[in-house]
Design a protein around this motif. Sequence first.
Motif, PDB file in Angstrom:
ATOM      1  N   THR A  69       0.855  -1.175   0.000  1.00 26.91           N
ATOM      2  CA  THR A  69       0.000   0.000   0.000  1.00 26.91           C
ATOM      3  C   THR A  69       0.899   1.234   0.000  1.00 26.91           C
ATOM      4  O   THR A  69       2.115   1.126   0.168  1.00 26.91           O
ATOM      5  CB  THR A  69      -0.943   0.011   1.217  1.00 26.91           C
ATOM      6  OG1 THR A  69      -1.862   1.090   1.079  1.00 26.91           O
ATOM      7  CG2 THR A  69      -0.167   0.143   2.517  1.00 26.91           C
ATOM      8  N   ASN A  70       0.319   2.409  -0.204  1.00 25.35           N
ATOM      9  CA  ASN A  70       1.126   3.631  -0.197  1.00 25.35           C
ATOM     10  C   ASN A  70       0.482   4.668   0.719  1.00 25.35           C
ATOM     11  O   ASN A  70      -0.682   4.550   1.118  1.00 25.35           O
ATOM     12  CB  ASN A  70       1.310   4.188  -1.612  1.00 25.35           C
ATOM     13  CG  ASN A  70      -0.016   4.485  -2.293  1.00 25.35           C
ATOM     14  OD1 ASN A  70      -0.809   5.302  -1.836  1.00 25.35           O
ATOM     15  ND2 ASN A  70      -0.270   3.801  -3.407  1.00 25.35           N
ATOM     16  N   TRP A  71       1.242   5.678   1.047  1.00 23.92           N
ATOM     17  CA  TRP A  71       0.783   6.669   2.019  1.00 23.92           C
ATOM     18  C   TRP A  71      -0.465   7.418   1.530  1.00 23.92           C
ATOM     19  O   TRP A  71      -1.398   7.655   2.286  1.00 23.92           O
ATOM     20  CB  TRP A  71       1.906   7.656   2.336  1.00 23.92           C
ATOM     21  CG  TRP A  71       1.462   8.783   3.205  1.00 23.92           C
ATOM     22  CD1 TRP A  71       1.442  10.105   2.911  1.00 23.92           C
ATOM     23  CD2 TRP A  71       0.931   8.677   4.537  1.00 23.92           C
ATOM     24  NE1 TRP A  71       0.946  10.830   3.961  1.00 23.92           N
ATOM     25  CE2 TRP A  71       0.621   9.975   4.973  1.00 23.92           C
ATOM     26  CE3 TRP A  71       0.692   7.605   5.390  1.00 23.92           C
ATOM     27  CZ2 TRP A  71       0.086  10.238   6.231  1.00 23.92           C
ATOM     28  CZ3 TRP A  71       0.158   7.865   6.642  1.00 23.92           C
ATOM     29  CH2 TRP A  71      -0.142   9.162   7.047  1.00 23.92           C
ATOM     30  N   LYS A  72      -0.472   7.753   0.238  1.00 21.56           N
ATOM     31  CA  LYS A  72      -1.617   8.491  -0.292  1.00 21.56           C
ATOM     32  C   LYS A  72      -2.909   7.695  -0.106  1.00 21.56           C
ATOM     33  O   LYS A  72      -3.947   8.247   0.260  1.00 21.56           O
ATOM     34  CB  LYS A  72      -1.398   8.810  -1.772  1.00 21.56           C
ATOM     35  CG  LYS A  72      -2.511   9.650  -2.377  1.00 21.56           C
ATOM     36  CD  LYS A  72      -2.219   9.993  -3.833  1.00 21.56           C
ATOM     37  CE  LYS A  72      -3.361  10.823  -4.429  1.00 21.56           C
ATOM     38  NZ  LYS A  72      -3.110  11.147  -5.864  1.00 21.56           N
ATOM     39  N   SER A  73      -2.840   6.393  -0.324  1.00 25.87           N
ATOM     40  CA  SER A  73      -4.026   5.557  -0.164  1.00 25.87           C
ATOM     41  C   SER A  73      -4.422   5.440   1.301  1.00 25.87           C
ATOM     42  O   SER A  73      -5.615   5.463   1.642  1.00 25.87           O
ATOM     43  CB  SER A  73      -3.765   4.159  -0.738  1.00 25.87           C
ATOM     44  OG  SER A  73      -3.525   4.221  -2.131  1.00 25.87           O
ATOM     45  N   LEU A  74      -3.441   5.336   2.182  1.00 22.39           N
ATOM     46  CA  LEU A  74      -3.749   5.199   3.603  1.00 22.39           C
ATOM     47  C   LEU A  74      -4.407   6.449   4.173  1.00 22.39           C
ATOM     48  O   LEU A  74      -5.193   6.363   5.111  1.00 22.39           O
ATOM     49  CB  LEU A  74      -2.473   4.882   4.395  1.00 22.39           C
ATOM     50  CG  LEU A  74      -1.905   3.464   4.239  1.00 22.39           C
ATOM     51  CD1 LEU A  74      -0.622   3.326   5.047  1.00 22.39           C
ATOM     52  CD2 LEU A  74      -2.913   2.414   4.685  1.00 22.39           C
ATOM     53  N   THR A  75      -4.081   7.608   3.609  1.00 22.72           N
ATOM     54  CA  THR A  75      -4.669   8.850   4.135  1.00 22.72           C
ATOM     55  C   THR A  75      -6.181   8.910   3.918  1.00 22.72           C
ATOM     56  O   THR A  75      -6.867   9.702   4.567  1.00 22.72           O
ATOM     57  CB  THR A  75      -4.028  10.091   3.480  1.00 22.72           C
ATOM     58  OG1 THR A  75      -4.222  10.041   2.063  1.00 22.72           O
ATOM     59  CG2 THR A  75      -2.545  10.167   3.802  1.00 22.72           C
ATOM     60  N   ASP A  76      -6.703   8.069   3.044  1.00 20.90           N
ATOM     61  CA  ASP A  76      -8.153   8.049   2.801  1.00 20.90           C
ATOM     62  C   ASP A  76      -8.925   7.273   3.865  1.00 20.90           C
ATOM     63  O   ASP A  76     -10.156   7.279   3.865  1.00 20.90           O
ATOM     64  CB  ASP A  76      -8.453   7.433   1.426  1.00 20.90           C
ATOM     65  CG  ASP A  76      -7.936   8.295   0.284  1.00 20.90           C
ATOM     66  OD1 ASP A  76      -7.830   9.517   0.488  1.00 20.90           O
ATOM     67  OD2 ASP A  76      -7.639   7.736  -0.789  1.00 20.90           O
ATOM     68  N   PHE A  77      -8.219   6.592   4.750  1.00 25.04           N
ATOM     69  CA  PHE A  77      -8.889   5.796   5.777  1.00 25.04           C
ATOM     70  C   PHE A  77      -9.622   6.714   6.755  1.00 25.04           C
ATOM     71  O   PHE A  77      -9.048   7.645   7.306  1.00 25.04           O
ATOM     72  CB  PHE A  77      -7.861   4.947   6.529  1.00 25.04           C
ATOM     73  CG  PHE A  77      -8.458   4.138   7.656  1.00 25.04           C
ATOM     74  CD1 PHE A  77      -9.371   3.117   7.395  1.00 25.04           C
ATOM     75  CD2 PHE A  77      -8.117   4.402   8.974  1.00 25.04           C
ATOM     76  CE1 PHE A  77      -9.922   2.377   8.429  1.00 25.04           C
ATOM     77  CE2 PHE A  77      -8.656   3.664  10.014  1.00 25.04           C
ATOM     78  CZ  PHE A  77      -9.560   2.646   9.744  1.00 25.04           C
ATOM     79  N   GLU A  78     -10.914   6.438   6.961  1.00 24.76           N
ATOM     80  CA  GLU A  78     -11.737   7.249   7.860  1.00 24.76           C
ATOM     81  C   GLU A  78     -12.253   6.402   9.017  1.00 24.76           C
ATOM     82  O   GLU A  78     -12.532   5.218   8.860  1.00 24.76           O
ATOM     83  CB  GLU A  78     -12.921   7.863   7.097  1.00 24.76           C
ATOM     84  CG  GLU A  78     -12.499   8.858   6.027  1.00 24.76           C
ATOM     85  CD  GLU A  78     -13.707   9.502   5.344  1.00 24.76           C
ATOM     86  OE1 GLU A  78     -14.853   9.033   5.593  1.00 24.76           O
ATOM     87  OE2 GLU A  78     -13.525  10.461   4.579  1.00 24.76           O
ATOM     88  N   PHE A  79     -12.387   7.048  10.183  1.00 24.84           N
ATOM     89  CA  PHE A  79     -12.894   6.363  11.368  1.00 24.84           C
ATOM     90  C   PHE A  79     -13.510   7.405  12.296  1.00 24.84           C
ATOM     91  O   PHE A  79     -13.254   8.612  12.175  1.00 24.84           O
ATOM     92  CB  PHE A  79     -11.766   5.615  12.086  1.00 24.84           C
ATOM     93  CG  PHE A  79     -10.634   6.505  12.543  1.00 24.84           C
ATOM     94  CD1 PHE A  79     -10.593   6.990  13.843  1.00 24.84           C
ATOM     95  CD2 PHE A  79      -9.624   6.869  11.664  1.00 24.84           C
ATOM     96  CE1 PHE A  79      -9.564   7.810  14.262  1.00 24.84           C
ATOM     97  CE2 PHE A  79      -8.584   7.694  12.081  1.00 24.84           C
ATOM     98  CZ  PHE A  79      -8.558   8.167  13.379  1.00 24.84           C
ATOM     99  N   LEU A  80     -14.345   6.922  13.210  1.00 23.63           N
ATOM    100  CA  LEU A  80     -14.954   7.807  14.205  1.00 23.63           C
ATOM    101  C   LEU A  80     -13.951   8.064  15.319  1.00 23.63           C
ATOM    102  O   LEU A  80     -13.479   7.126  15.968  1.00 23.63           O
ATOM    103  CB  LEU A  80     -16.229   7.173  14.769  1.00 23.63           C
ATOM    104  CG  LEU A  80     -17.373   6.973  13.773  1.00 23.63           C
ATOM    105  CD1 LEU A  80     -18.522   6.223  14.444  1.00 23.63           C
ATOM    106  CD2 LEU A  80     -17.862   8.322  13.250  1.00 23.63           C
ATOM    107  N   LEU A  81     -13.614   9.328  15.535  1.00 22.35           N
ATOM    108  CA  LEU A  81     -12.636   9.690  16.566  1.00 22.35           C
ATOM    109  C   LEU A  81     -13.361  10.144  17.828  1.00 22.35           C
ATOM    110  O   LEU A  81     -14.017  11.179  17.837  1.00 22.35           O
ATOM    111  CB  LEU A  81     -11.722  10.812  16.063  1.00 22.35           C
ATOM    112  CG  LEU A  81     -10.627  11.247  17.034  1.00 22.35           C
ATOM    113  CD1 LEU A  81      -9.672  10.087  17.295  1.00 22.35           C
ATOM    114  CD2 LEU A  81      -9.863  12.448  16.468  1.00 22.35           C
ATOM    115  N   PRO A  82     -13.276   9.385  18.922  1.00 28.02           N
ATOM    116  CA  PRO A  82     -13.957   9.756  20.159  1.00 28.02           C
ATOM    117  C   PRO A  82     -13.337  11.010  20.780  1.00 28.02           C
ATOM    118  O   PRO A  82     -12.186  11.369  20.464  1.00 28.02           O
ATOM    119  CB  PRO A  82     -13.732   8.534  21.069  1.00 28.02           C
ATOM    120  CG  PRO A  82     -13.268   7.436  20.175  1.00 28.02           C
ATOM    121  CD  PRO A  82     -12.566   8.108  19.048  1.00 28.02           C
ATOM    122  N   PRO A  83     -14.058  11.683  21.678  1.00 29.44           N
ATOM    123  CA  PRO A  83     -13.489  12.818  22.417  1.00 29.44           C
ATOM    124  C   PRO A  83     -12.256  12.373  23.193  1.00 29.44           C
ATOM    125  O   PRO A  83     -12.095  11.182  23.505  1.00 29.44           O
ATOM    126  CB  PRO A  83     -14.612  13.227  23.367  1.00 29.44           C
ATOM    127  CG  PRO A  83     -15.852  12.686  22.747  1.00 29.44           C
ATOM    128  CD  PRO A  83     -15.456  11.432  22.046  1.00 29.44           C
TER     129      PRO A  83
END
Length: 351
Positions: free
Chosen positions: A98-112
């Motif tokens: 994988t490459n960094w550009k592709s990894l930056t697209d990963f989204e997740f819910l960030l808790p407080p």
Amino acid sequence: GLEHIAPGDLRIRRWADVADGTTFTSVFKPGQVLFGKRRAYQRKVAVADFVGVCSGDIYVFEPSSDALMPKLLPFLCQTDAFFDHAVGTSAGSLSPRTNWKSLTDFEFLLPPIQEQARIVDALSAVEDVSEGYLGVQTALDVLLASLIDATAERGLKAGTAQTLADLVRENRPICYGILMPGTGHEGGVPVVKVRDYPDGEILEEQLLLTSPEMDEDYRRSRLRSGDLIISIRGTIGRLAVVPKSLDGANITQDTARISLKSEFNVDYVRAMLESSFVQRQVASFVTGLAVQGINIGELRRVVIPIVAQSEQDELVKEIKEIRLRQRALGERIASNVSLKELLLEENFGLA
């Protein structure tokens, strides 16, 4: 390097020294996360606790904002969702990356941030328990090895050692098995390959079945309950005892059968084959470059330390007790891994 990171283990427990030579140039520092971008399906993530350099196939992560606690990042990188994203964005057939550009697209819910602290405390507690279990596991491994080696030393000092050929039945000499067992025969005879006994016991669920005709051609290598088998090609020195359910099965050319005389305890002989003394002998007999192996003639010459029957029985008893504890510990480790996965699922919605 990637070879120093164990799948599922956040601790770096092995490394090489730059004094031995390296082409690595990526620097990492304590607290940073190391992620293996090559063959991401191997799930290699670790947290550095020292300064070093790493392979170009490893990304070095750290949070770029106070919105994400640094101690939460490695747990986030261990979620199934993160690995699925990394694998799904990898390119290449033999060695996908994988490459960094592709990894930056990963989204997740960030808790407080307060919730992140609670999650880190819970997951860190699970990690601490795992670390304790690993410490006990290591201690049990050392204890087992020391008991076996001490008994082998007594047998050598007693001057009662014998060659492996002396221990086997005359009508069932040490031999290897079928050269080409085929790809499968419905209702045929089970054939044990080296891959079928990775951890000291034969995994019977997916054994290859060869034709009765092929088995008849290699009837010399048929197994009986209580026989020992040892791997002699590729992976060398792997051992297992044949259970009753595989009486009449066969083996391949990469495995040798050891059918002991009735006066020898199979569990004791197996222990001696696992001893440092015998393993050094086996290593000295290994030949080959691309595929290493030990031939049957050399295997027959291996010297086995022999002690009094009462000592054999005592060693076997102690080994069984230790292995029972090892199995129980393995179950606890597996349970702890499941707990960690559950916490990741509950707190991230990612597992």
